[in-house]
Every structure is written in structure tokens, then in C-alpha cells.
Design a protein around this motif. Structure first.
Motif, PDB file in Angstrom:
ATOM      1  N   LYS A 105       0.839  -1.203   0.000  1.00 25.24           N
ATOM      2  CA  LYS A 105       0.000   0.000   0.000  1.00 25.24           C
ATOM      3  C   LYS A 105       0.873   1.251   0.000  1.00 25.24           C
ATOM      4  CE  LYS A 105      -3.565   2.463   2.610  1.00 25.24           C
ATOM      5  NZ  LYS A 105      -4.384   2.482   3.862  1.00 25.24           N
ATOM      6  N   ASP A 106       1.892   1.269   0.857  1.00 26.84           N
ATOM      7  CA  ASP A 106       2.787   2.430   0.969  1.00 26.84           C
ATOM      8  C   ASP A 106       4.029   2.305   0.098  1.00 26.84           C
ATOM      9  OD1 ASP A 106       1.010   3.358   2.859  1.00 26.84           O
ATOM     10  OD2 ASP A 106       2.153   2.573   4.555  1.00 26.84           O
ATOM     11  N   ALA A 107       4.166   1.169  -0.624  1.00 23.10           N
ATOM     12  CA  ALA A 107       5.329   0.920  -1.492  1.00 23.10           C
ATOM     13  C   ALA A 107       6.634   1.072  -0.724  1.00 23.10           C
ATOM     14  CB  ALA A 107       5.305   1.847  -2.711  1.00 23.10           C
ATOM     15  N   ARG A 108       6.725   0.380   0.416  1.00 23.84           N
ATOM     16  CA  ARG A 108       7.932   0.416   1.240  1.00 23.84           C
ATOM     17  C   ARG A 108       8.497  -0.976   1.388  1.00 23.84           C
ATOM     18  NH1 ARG A 108       8.371   1.520   6.157  1.00 23.84           N
ATOM     19  NH2 ARG A 108       6.251   1.065   6.825  1.00 23.84           N
ATOM     20  N   SER A 204      -1.883  -8.480  -4.026  1.00 21.83           N
ATOM     21  CA  SER A 204      -0.845  -7.984  -4.935  1.00 21.83           C
ATOM     22  C   SER A 204       0.530  -8.176  -4.316  1.00 21.83           C
ATOM     23  CB  SER A 204      -1.081  -6.506  -5.249  1.00 21.83           C
ATOM     24  OG  SER A 204      -0.125  -6.030  -6.175  1.00 21.83           O
ATOM     25  N   ASN A 205       0.949  -9.432  -4.192  1.00 21.81           N
ATOM     26  CA  ASN A 205       2.199  -9.732  -3.515  1.00 21.81           C
ATOM     27  C   ASN A 205       2.865 -10.934  -4.165  1.00 21.81           C
ATOM     28  OD1 ASN A 205       4.240  -9.591  -1.458  1.00 21.81           O
ATOM     29  ND2 ASN A 205       2.699  -8.789  -0.046  1.00 21.81           N
ATOM     30  N   GLY A 206       4.051 -11.285  -3.662  1.00 20.83           N
ATOM     31  CA  GLY A 206       4.771 -12.416  -4.218  1.00 20.83           C
ATOM     32  C   GLY A 206       6.117 -12.586  -3.542  1.00 20.83           C
ATOM     33  N   LEU A 213       0.918  -7.317  -9.168  1.00 20.10           N
ATOM     34  CA  LEU A 213       0.022  -7.982 -10.115  1.00 20.10           C
ATOM     35  C   LEU A 213      -1.345  -8.214  -9.452  1.00 20.10           C
ATOM     36  CD1 LEU A 213       2.544 -10.504 -11.701  1.00 20.10           C
ATOM     37  CD2 LEU A 213       1.348  -8.657 -12.895  1.00 20.10           C
ATOM     38  N   PRO A 214      -2.401  -8.385 -10.235  1.00 23.63           N
ATOM     39  CA  PRO A 214      -3.744  -8.577  -9.654  1.00 23.63           C
ATOM     40  C   PRO A 214      -3.968  -9.992  -9.125  1.00 23.63           C
ATOM     41  CG  PRO A 214      -3.876  -8.606 -12.040  1.00 23.63           C
ATOM     42  CD  PRO A 214      -2.454  -8.242 -11.709  1.00 23.63           C
ATOM     43  N   GLY A 215      -3.057 -10.445  -8.298  1.00 16.61           N
ATOM     44  CA  GLY A 215      -3.149 -11.781  -7.721  1.00 16.61           C
ATOM     45  C   GLY A 215      -1.804 -12.207  -7.177  1.00 16.61           C
TER      46      GLY A 215
END
Length: 286
Positions: A105-108, A204-206, A213-215
């Protein structure tokens, strides 16, 4: 009937991911292949087998990703050393390890790691990868996954994508596409990364730094390394506290890479000195 089943499964998915305290756990197996030619050296098959066995701890790893809708922790699972392995090959910070925290969410991004006995807390902005979405699909376990790709600049310290220089065809190569690491090694300046993600897990993780990505990303192919999800658990009975790591000297990614590069150059000089019979030892961290 098929529509009823699909609608029922969709309603379960929506219910699971709408829970305020939702958490998931994904286990990934990472495997890196190497040049088994060993630079053309004349080694017996038994000797090659021994070397590859010692390198196994470095080339094959298991990671666990604990995630919510916005945060995650990615941690290497410790392995017990096998008898006779003598610890295998160790490359300090290059071999992974530590804990990586992401907040999508915060791109950290924060990574707590240890390099030559010193702990570092690496901070950086988690820039969203520029994925190109494709229509190709494949099945991974019970999940339908879609393909996405991106072109990534390589890190000069990433040994996994280094390759032996082919002097016989060196003049025919486009030198603008590779970096010279040493007289023996080179590194492509860019590589294509392929990811497979599943919208069935709308997070949106990996693994590692990969997200956006949307999954959930279940597989990543990056140069000689493949990271594949082998197990997924939704709302595990044992919850993991997804907190930002705090241990270690706070440092930026650029500063950390500089520290690693300097240490590697120091070790290279020590190795050359030993071969020349003049080993004066190396400096530690200050």
C-alpha cells in the motif's frame, strides 16, 4: 450446476479475503542452475558431484511468505546441514537469508540481513514493477495462473546471473548487452523475468521484491533461478506477526551494495596475495 459451483467458490473467496484479520502463508522453493562444465576444467564425474552437493545449500532454498492484503514477510527457512557438507559454500549477503518486509500500500520495503557477521537494515522504496500482462495461462496446483513479464536491469553483485565469458566468440558478441565482471565472468545488462500469478488469491504480492500484479505470484523465472510455490495456507492456525524488522544498521540499498562490493574486492585482493605468498589479512567492518 457449473455456474452454481463457480458462484459458490467465488463467494467463499470474497468472504475469506474480506475478513479484517485475514492472513495467508505461501511456501516457495527456489532453485538456481549452474554451468556444470566448470569452465572446461578436467574433473571426474565424482568430483563434479561432490562440488554440486556442497553448493546445494546455496542453490536450493526454501522461503515462507506470510501475507495480509497489504503487508508481508518473506523469510528463508533454515536448513540443518547434512553430515559431511562442511557448511557448503557461503557467499555472505549474496546467498539470501534474513527477512524482507513489504508494504504494498505504501510501497515500502525493508530487509534485515547479515553480511560477514554484521547486521544491516536495508531501506528502499518498493517501486512497482512494470509488468506486461499476457493472456497465456497454466495450472499450478489448484490455481489457474496468468503470465506476466518484465525486463529487469541486473545487479552487478548478483552471482546467480553471471556466466563464463566465451573468448572464442567475444568479437562476435554485442558488448553493449553485457557487463564485464572479471577476466573470466560477464553479466547480461538486462534479463526477462516471467511471473505466473493467480487472481483466485487477490493479493498484490509475491516472493522477494516481486509484487504489483492482480493476484498472488506463484512462480517466478529469473535468469537461471526459478521460484515456485509448493504450498498455500489461508488463515493458518498459527498467525505470524507481520511487523517491520528493526535490527541492524540502517542503510540504503545503494549504500549496502557499496559495502558488499568493497568487501568482495578486498577478498579478491586477499586471494591474489595468498596465491603470491603475501597474505596480509583483510580489514573488518568499522
Amino acid at each position: 450446476m457449473k455456474r452454481l459451483i463457480t458462484g459458490f467458490l467465488l463467494s467463499i473467496t470474497v468472504t475469506v479475503f474480506s475478513q479484517a484479520n485475514f492472513q495467508g502463508k505461501a511456501v516457495y522453493q527456489s532453485k538456481t542452475t549452474v554451468d556444470t562444465n566448470f569452465g572446461g576444467r578436467q574433473l571426474s564425474e565424482e568430483r563434479k558431484k561432490q562440488i554440486l552437493e556442497r553448493m546445494k545449500n546455496m542453490l536450493e532454498k526454501t522461503y515462507v511468505l506470510s501475507f495480509t492484503k497489504e503487508e508481508s514477510l518473506y523469510k528463508e527457512e533454515e536448513k540443518l546441514e547434512t553430515p559431511g557438507s562442511r557448511g557448503g559454500f557461503r557467499f555472505g549477503g549474496f546467498a539470501g537469508g534474513g527477512t524482507m518486509y513489504k508494504n504494498v500500500k505504501d510501497a515500502r520495503l525493508l530487509e534485515s540481513t547479515e553480511f560477514f557477521g554484521k547486521k544491516f537494515l536495508i531501506t528502499e522504496n518498493a517501486e512497482k514493477p512494470k509488468w506486461e500482462l499476457g493472456s497465456e495461462t497454466k495450472q499450478i496446483g489448484n490455481y489457474t495462473c496468468f503470465k506476466a513479464t518484465l525486463v529487469k536491469k541486473t545487479n552487478a553483485l548478483d552471482w546467480r546471473n553471471m556466466r563464463r565469458r566465451n573468448r572464442d566468440s567475444e568479437e562476435k558478441k554485442d558488448s553493449s548487452k553485457v557487463k564485464k565482471v572479471s577476466e573470466e565472468l560477464e553479466l547480461p545488462k538486462e534479463i526477462v523475468v516471467t511471473a505466473w500469478y493467480t487472481p483466485q488469491i487477490p493479493v498484490s504480492n509475491g516472493p522477494g521484491k516481486y509484487w504489483g500484479l492482480p493476484g498472488l505470484i506463484l512462480e517466478v523465472n529469473e535468469g537461471r533461478t526459478t521460484i515456485l510455490c509448493s504450498e498455500i495456507t489461508m488463515n493458518p492456525s498459527e498467525k505470524v506477526a507481520i511487523d517491520e524488522p528493526t535490527k541492524g544498521k540502517e542503510i540504503t540499498r545503494e549504500e549496502y551494495n557499496k559495502v558488499v562490493k568493497e568487501k568482495m574486492e578486498e577478498m579478491r585482493e586477499r586471494f591474489r596475495s595468498r596465491r603470491g605468498g603475501n597474505d596480509r589479512g583483510g580489514r573488518g567492518f568499522h
